[in-house]
Scaffold this active site. Structure first.
Site, mmCIF file in Angstrom:
data_model
loop_
_atom_site.group_PDB
_atom_site.id
_atom_site.type_symbol
_atom_site.label_atom_id
_atom_site.label_comp_id
_atom_site.label_asym_id
_atom_site.label_seq_id
_atom_site.Cartn_x
_atom_site.Cartn_y
_atom_site.Cartn_z
ATOM 1 N N ARG A 51 -8.540 -1.175 -1.949
ATOM 2 C CA ARG A 51 -7.126 -2.491 -2.901
ATOM 3 C C ARG A 51 -6.614 -2.966 -2.387
ATOM 4 N NH1 ARG A 51 -10.183 2.177 -4.902
ATOM 5 N NH2 ARG A 51 -9.093 3.331 -3.680
ATOM 6 N N THR A 52 -5.690 -2.753 -1.774
ATOM 7 C CA THR A 52 -4.321 -2.663 -1.798
ATOM 8 C C THR A 52 -4.358 -4.083 -0.798
ATOM 9 O OG1 THR A 52 -3.377 -0.904 -1.716
ATOM 10 C CG2 THR A 52 -2.472 -2.363 -1.307
ATOM 11 N N LYS A 79 -5.164 -0.252 22.445
ATOM 12 C CA LYS A 79 -4.509 0.235 23.838
ATOM 13 C C LYS A 79 -3.190 0.772 24.522
ATOM 14 C CE LYS A 79 -6.772 -3.877 25.070
ATOM 15 N NZ LYS A 79 -6.911 -5.533 25.384
ATOM 16 N N ARG A 101 0.760 -1.211 5.873
ATOM 17 C CA ARG A 101 0.195 -0.081 5.538
ATOM 18 C C ARG A 101 0.908 0.454 6.368
ATOM 19 N NH1 ARG A 101 -3.825 2.882 1.473
ATOM 20 N NH2 ARG A 101 -2.791 1.585 -0.647
ATOM 21 N N HIS A 129 5.012 3.541 -2.424
ATOM 22 C CA HIS A 129 4.155 2.708 -2.914
ATOM 23 C C HIS A 129 4.505 1.366 -3.438
ATOM 24 C CE1 HIS A 129 0.100 0.622 -2.216
ATOM 25 N NE2 HIS A 129 -0.748 1.333 -2.709
HETATM 26 N N1 CP Z 1 -4.208 2.368 -4.734
HETATM 27 C C1 CP Z 1 -4.500 2.187 -3.647
HETATM 28 O O1 CP Z 1 -3.627 2.222 -2.512
HETATM 29 O O2 CP Z 1 -5.586 2.181 -3.018
HETATM 30 P P1 CP Z 1 -6.336 1.627 -1.784
HETATM 31 O O3 CP Z 1 -5.802 2.645 -0.474
HETATM 32 O O4 CP Z 1 -7.642 1.734 -1.974
HETATM 33 O O5 CP Z 1 -5.693 0.685 -0.831
#
Ligand code: CP
Length: 321
Positions: A51-52, A79, A101, A129
């Site tokens: 999603r993100t 590496k 992320r 998040h």
């Molecule tokens: N909600 C969320 O962060 O989903 P993803 O891990 O798929 O990005």
């Protein structure tokens, strides 16, 4: 708006509300505006995401930015290249914003000290998040005119959930009423200081809710046994069809995804009309468009020009009788 988005606690009520300004673009036939033409957004993902990552990619593309999707597999990270050298390399190629992320809490904060580009936290370890919290508030506001007084239970693995932390802080900023629900082993001791109530009794909480927000059980972050079995967890804290009957009729069900169907949420419950889980995904694009636009100083006049052009085109296509 700040240069970086590292934590939801950086944002005011007004900042949260401006995150809705690009919703309408997603409903157009041509979903693109030229506000960030010539800018480059890098998606730097050290952890898996559906999603993100895709949502940030679509958001940047709909603003006409160039997008680079970076994942660790297939890159020089394999590496042994460090986060710092990776980020400096991407910045040397012209990144204006880095969406990161990472499994380490605090990685976006550290990155923001190394680069000139704007850094957006797309989920760091068990810390935060923030864009998920913004899209969640946006989705709640589609069902309730104001967040003020909205009663939400965030249910499940609060201990390992960056979503729970960010959403609790965001709801507190907006005047919501949050109850964190789960087994004592999955509610961190510091949760009481987040401005939320704590309960271990899901059935006692359900009849008083406007929003029932189910969290994924994060087996990959659990280094010890926090509950006797998945079956026992589902029995005590899973949202079953019977439990849905205990919710007020107007209450909505949310989940950040990805879901463990049959664990924290029954499969048929996830597909109910009042489960607004795919709406959350849709709203994520508009929220991320707004953030990129605001943080990169997008050119609003280009959006206005594009609106005028589309209006003219529509008038030509549909002349009055
Ligand atoms: N909600 C969320 O962060 O989903 P993803 O891990 O798929 O990005």
């Amino acid at each position: 708006m700040n240069k970086h988005l590292l934590s939801i606690t950086q944002l005011s009520r007004e900042d949260v509300l401006t995150a809705e300004s690009f919703r309408e673009v997603g409903t157009r036939v041509i979903k693109k505006v030229p506000a960030l033409r010539g800018r480059t957004v890098v998606n730097l993902f050290y952890e898996n995401s559906t999603r993100t990552r895709i949502s940030f990619e679509l958001a940047a593309k709909r603003l006409s930015a160039d997008v680079i999707n970076f994942s660790t597999s297939g890159s020089s990270v394999a590496k042994g290249e460090s986060l710092k050298d990776t980020a400096l390399t991407l910045e040397a190629m012209g990144a204006d914003a880095i969406v990161i992320r990472h499994s380490s809490s605090g990685a976006p904060h550290t990155l923001s000290k190394w680069v000139e580009a704007s850094v957006l936290n797309a989920g760091d370890g068990t810390h935060e998040h923030p864009t998920q919290a913004l899209l969640d508030l946006f989705t709640i506001r589609e069902h309730f005119p104001s967040i003020e007084g909205v009663r939400i239970a965030i249910v499940g693995d609060v201990r390992h959930s960056r979503v729970a932390r960010s959403l609790t802080f965001a709801m507190a900023t907006m005047g919501g009423d949050v109850t964190l629900v789960g087994p004592p082993t999955l509610i961190p001791p510091e949760a009481a200081a987040w401005g939320a109530n704590v309960s271990h009794d899901l059935d006692g909480v359900l009849p008083k809710l406007d929003v029932c927000y189910m969290l994924r059980v994060q087996k990959e972050r659990q280094r010890q046994q926090f509950f006797p079995s998945v079956r026992e967890y589902a029995r005590l804290f899973g949202l079953s069809r019977a439990r849905v009957e205990a919710l007020p009729e107007s209450a909505v069900i949310m989940h950040p995804g990805p879901m463990n169907r049959g664990v924290e949420i029954a499969s048929d419950v996830a597909d109910l009309p009042r489960a607004v889980i795919t709406d959350q995904v849709t709203n994520g694009i508009a929220v991320r468009m707004s953030l990129l636009y605001l943080m990169l100083g997008g050119d609003r006049s280009r959006v206005v020009e594009e609106d005028a052009r589309l209006d003219d085109a529509a008038r030509v296509e549909a002349p009055s009788a």
